[in-house]
Design an enzyme around this catalytic site. Sequence first.
Site, PDB file in Angstrom:
ATOM      1  N   ASP A 154       0.900  -1.316  -0.135  1.00  0.00           N
ATOM      2  CA  ASP A 154      -0.045   0.121  -0.109  1.00  0.00           C
ATOM      3  C   ASP A 154       0.871   1.248   0.110  1.00  0.00           C
ATOM      4  O   ASP A 154       1.473   1.499   1.144  1.00  0.00           O
ATOM      5  CB  ASP A 154      -1.007  -0.023   1.123  1.00  0.00           C
ATOM      6  CG  ASP A 154      -1.974   1.188   1.327  1.00  0.00           C
ATOM      7  OD1 ASP A 154      -2.708   1.209   0.317  1.00  0.00           O
ATOM      8  OD2 ASP A 154      -1.731   2.083   2.371  1.00  0.00           O
ATOM      9  N   GLU A 184      -2.424  -1.453  -5.629  1.00  0.00           N
ATOM     10  CA  GLU A 184      -3.499  -0.778  -5.805  1.00  0.00           C
ATOM     11  C   GLU A 184      -3.351   0.214  -7.022  1.00  0.00           C
ATOM     12  O   GLU A 184      -2.014   0.454  -7.410  1.00  0.00           O
ATOM     13  CB  GLU A 184      -4.075   0.153  -4.845  1.00  0.00           C
ATOM     14  CG  GLU A 184      -4.826  -0.525  -3.735  1.00  0.00           C
ATOM     15  CD  GLU A 184      -5.752   0.027  -3.001  1.00  0.00           C
ATOM     16  OE1 GLU A 184      -5.791   1.399  -2.940  1.00  0.00           O
ATOM     17  OE2 GLU A 184      -6.306  -0.539  -2.043  1.00  0.00           O
ATOM     18  N   ASP A 195      -2.590   1.208   6.929  1.00  0.00           N
ATOM     19  CA  ASP A 195      -2.019   1.059   5.846  1.00  0.00           C
ATOM     20  C   ASP A 195      -1.360  -0.422   5.724  1.00  0.00           C
ATOM     21  O   ASP A 195      -1.252  -0.930   4.510  1.00  0.00           O
ATOM     22  CB  ASP A 195      -0.489   2.053   5.846  1.00  0.00           C
ATOM     23  CG  ASP A 195      -0.911   3.290   6.166  1.00  0.00           C
ATOM     24  OD1 ASP A 195      -1.346   3.944   5.333  1.00  0.00           O
ATOM     25  OD2 ASP A 195      -0.762   3.606   7.520  1.00  0.00           O
TER      26      ASP A 195
END
Lengths: 165, 165
Positions: A7, A67, A140
Amino acid sequence: MRILGIDCGSQITGYGVVESDGTAHSLIAAGVIRTHAGDPLTLRLLDIGRRLREIVDQYKPDEAAVEDTFHAVNARSALKLTHVRGVALFVMAEAGLPVGEYAPAKVKATVVGHGRADKEQVAWMLRALLKHQGDFPTPDASDAVAVAVCHAVHRPMAAHLGATK
Amino acid sequence: MRILGIDCGSQITGYGVVESDGTAHSLIAAGVIRTHAGDPLTLRLLDIGRRLREIVDQYKPDEAAVEDTFHAVNARSALKLTHVRGVALFVMAEAGLPVGEYAPAKVKATVVGHGRADKEQVAWMLRALLKHQGDFPTPDASDAVAVAVCHAVHRPMAAHLGATK
């Protein structure tokens, strides 16, 4: 199959390592890379890239997942994050790891069942899925675990994996 | 003082190496790193990062310079470019090179005298400044040389250099 989820963030980058056969998943590690608040971006990128390399060396994942941030807003923070994402993809590619990329809504839908779940719902569902008793260090870290689980579930269909040399 | 200027792009990244004492500049090398049109971004980042490392090894610059893209528009191409910029900053930092960052208008103002010069004017002025007879391979290469010259001129005042370990 061992998967490293990342992340990306310029101040805190989360990571999560998950072992999975595609249906049953277990948590190997979850943590964060923190950079110094006063450091210039270049130095933060150096810290993050080096730490990611160490994490790959330590946990030896087979694949990685991040992502997709192409939908990010054009804020200064989003641009910093994209720099970090570039470094993360580079370090993964250098390590020979294929990288899966997933939209944030897909990650949430995979873990929680719908795409607008908040971070606490994601962390709660991950604890259930992974039979993980403890808390995650920060959101996170749980977000990183979530993208690893998302990749574990979807990778058989993932035709968009960046093939690496 | 030898300076490596980099003009980041996901398809073509320009580079230029300039030797300078702050007032007189000479061109050592200028070229481009081309990536394969069909390759995924991750593979392009790998190619660009590795080539930049080779360029550093070959020309042994003392410092590097890139354009500041924090004013970039939020197009898909700008986000790709920012990934490349992240990799470039990481590779420079790993090589121990301080990196100067300059707004595009500052680069043009330094080379041409005003901030809205077009790429041909920049290339024309660079040939005059560097007493360079030939053409640059592409505008990406001349833009990279321009940011190197900008850094050569402004580096004595550049308090924003990302200090690297």
